[in-house]
Design a protein around this motif. Structure first.
Motif, mmCIF file in Angstrom:
data_model
loop_
_atom_site.group_PDB
_atom_site.id
_atom_site.type_symbol
_atom_site.label_atom_id
_atom_site.label_comp_id
_atom_site.label_asym_id
_atom_site.label_seq_id
_atom_site.Cartn_x
_atom_site.Cartn_y
_atom_site.Cartn_z
ATOM 1 N N ARG A 1 0.833 -1.210 0.000
ATOM 2 C CA ARG A 1 0.000 0.000 0.000
ATOM 3 C C ARG A 1 0.869 1.263 0.000
ATOM 4 O O ARG A 1 0.622 2.199 -0.757
ATOM 5 N N ALA A 2 1.898 1.292 0.852
ATOM 6 C CA ALA A 2 2.785 2.455 0.912
ATOM 7 C C ALA A 2 3.588 2.593 -0.379
ATOM 8 O O ALA A 2 3.723 3.696 -0.916
ATOM 9 N N ASP A 3 4.105 1.477 -0.888
ATOM 10 C CA ASP A 3 4.867 1.500 -2.140
ATOM 11 C C ASP A 3 3.989 2.016 -3.285
ATOM 12 O O ASP A 3 4.399 2.901 -4.043
ATOM 13 N N TYR A 4 2.785 1.500 -3.397
ATOM 14 C CA TYR A 4 1.872 1.932 -4.457
ATOM 15 C C TYR A 4 1.510 3.403 -4.297
ATOM 16 O O TYR A 4 1.388 4.135 -5.282
ATOM 17 N N ALA A 5 1.321 3.856 -3.055
ATOM 18 C CA ALA A 5 0.958 5.261 -2.818
ATOM 19 C C ALA A 5 2.071 6.193 -3.283
ATOM 20 O O ALA A 5 1.811 7.216 -3.924
ATOM 21 N N VAL A 6 3.311 5.834 -2.975
ATOM 22 C CA VAL A 6 4.436 6.669 -3.400
ATOM 23 C C VAL A 6 4.547 6.633 -4.922
ATOM 24 O O VAL A 6 4.725 7.685 -5.567
ATOM 25 N N ARG A 7 4.414 5.454 -5.530
ATOM 26 C CA ARG A 7 4.512 5.354 -6.990
ATOM 27 C C ARG A 7 3.394 6.127 -7.678
ATOM 28 O O ARG A 7 3.634 6.815 -8.691
ATOM 29 N N ALA A 8 2.177 6.058 -7.154
ATOM 30 C CA ALA A 8 1.064 6.813 -7.744
ATOM 31 C C ALA A 8 1.318 8.310 -7.613
ATOM 32 O O ALA A 8 1.084 9.079 -8.553
ATOM 33 N N SER A 9 1.818 8.729 -6.472
ATOM 34 C CA SER A 9 2.122 10.148 -6.256
ATOM 35 C C SER A 9 3.228 10.618 -7.197
ATOM 36 O O SER A 9 3.168 11.736 -7.737
ATOM 37 N N LEU A 10 4.218 9.759 -7.420
ATOM 38 C CA LEU A 10 5.291 10.106 -8.362
ATOM 39 C C LEU A 10 4.771 10.199 -9.788
ATOM 40 O O LEU A 10 5.214 11.051 -10.558
ATOM 41 N N GLU A 11 3.835 9.334 -10.124
ATOM 42 C CA GLU A 11 3.233 9.394 -11.468
ATOM 43 C C GLU A 11 2.531 10.742 -11.649
ATOM 44 O O GLU A 11 2.658 11.386 -12.690
ATOM 45 N N LEU A 12 1.820 11.183 -10.616
ATOM 46 C CA LEU A 12 1.166 12.494 -10.688
ATOM 47 C C LEU A 12 2.205 13.612 -10.741
ATOM 48 O O LEU A 12 2.033 14.576 -11.479
ATOM 49 N N ALA A 13 3.273 13.473 -9.966
ATOM 50 C CA ALA A 13 4.330 14.497 -9.977
ATOM 51 C C ALA A 13 4.940 14.618 -11.367
ATOM 52 O O ALA A 13 5.153 15.725 -11.867
ATOM 53 N N ALA A 14 5.204 13.508 -11.992
ATOM 54 C CA ALA A 14 5.829 13.517 -13.318
ATOM 55 C C ALA A 14 4.891 14.079 -14.379
ATOM 56 O O ALA A 14 5.338 14.714 -15.332
ATOM 57 N N ARG A 15 3.591 13.874 -14.204
ATOM 58 C CA ARG A 15 2.622 14.313 -15.213
ATOM 59 C C ARG A 15 2.055 15.697 -14.945
ATOM 60 O O ARG A 15 1.424 16.279 -15.817
ATOM 61 N N THR A 16 2.229 16.215 -13.733
ATOM 62 C CA THR A 16 1.565 17.473 -13.399
ATOM 63 C C THR A 16 2.562 18.513 -12.920
ATOM 64 O O THR A 16 3.267 19.095 -13.711
ATOM 65 N N GLU B 1 -0.687 4.929 5.696
ATOM 66 C CA GLU B 1 -0.310 3.936 6.712
ATOM 67 C C GLU B 1 -0.381 4.441 8.143
ATOM 68 O O GLU B 1 -0.323 3.652 9.071
ATOM 69 N N GLY B 2 -0.432 5.750 8.338
ATOM 70 C CA GLY B 2 -0.365 6.271 9.695
ATOM 71 C C GLY B 2 1.084 6.509 10.099
ATOM 72 O O GLY B 2 1.912 6.847 9.264
ATOM 73 N N PRO B 3 1.413 6.287 11.379
ATOM 74 C CA PRO B 3 2.772 6.568 11.857
ATOM 75 C C PRO B 3 3.830 5.829 11.051
ATOM 76 O O PRO B 3 3.623 4.698 10.613
#
Length: 159
Positions: free
Chosen positions: A6-21, A91-93
């Motif tokens: 979940r954390a890995d996917y969240a970072v990868r999805a956020s990076l995809e948005l960073a790269a595209r936006t 994930e929380g803390p």
């Protein structure tokens, strides 16, 4: 320490948005990215990604727009979003022991020195994850201390 899917996917999805936006230091006008496009680009199961994007939205990492031209955008510039922000949103803390924050624990006897060990572990993990932004990763400019740690051959081996 274990990084969940979940954390890995969240970072990868956020990076995809960073790269595209808005990958730079300034927000730019960008088109929202559909969850399907993020899913396909990062090979993240779509249903799982929808839940992650919902957590990221609640955590203030992304915003969503509805409609035919809808999708997701980073809520602020990528240079202002750390990896720690993303992980905490889903994930929380950052570091917990048995699901509790280290400062909420008590030990006695020979186990007493465990508490400062767990706190030190948390401090070091936070130092790294709070010191790296989405823009740093998207531009392949990891901070020098992180690069130095990763360049140590021992870091790549499992004992």
């Amino acid at each position: 320490m274990r990084i969940s899917a979940r954390a890995d996917y969240a970072v990868r999805a956020s990076l995809e948005l960073a790269a595209r936006t808005n990958c730079g230091d300034e927000p730019v006008k960008a088109e929202p990215v559909k969850a399907e496009a993020i899913s396909a680009a990062q090979d993240i199961p779509h249903k799982f990604l929808e839940g992650i994007l919902s957590d990221l939205r609640r955590g203030g990492i992304v915003v969503s727009r509805r409609g035919g031209n809808g999708g997701y955008l980073l809520a602020r510039p990528a240079a202002e979003i750390t990896v720690a922000d993303v992980v905490r949103a889903v994930e929380g803390p950052i570091v917990s022991v048995r699901g509790e924050r280290p400062n909420a624990l008590t030990y006695s006897g020979p186990a007493e020195p465990l508490l400062p060990l767990w706190v030190a572990l948390r401090a070091n993990v936070r130092k790294i994850l709070e010191g790296v932004t989405l823009a740093d990763i998207a531009h392949d400019r990891l901070p020098a201390p992180v690069r130095e740690l990763a360049e140590d051959p021992a870091a790549w081996r499992n004992p």
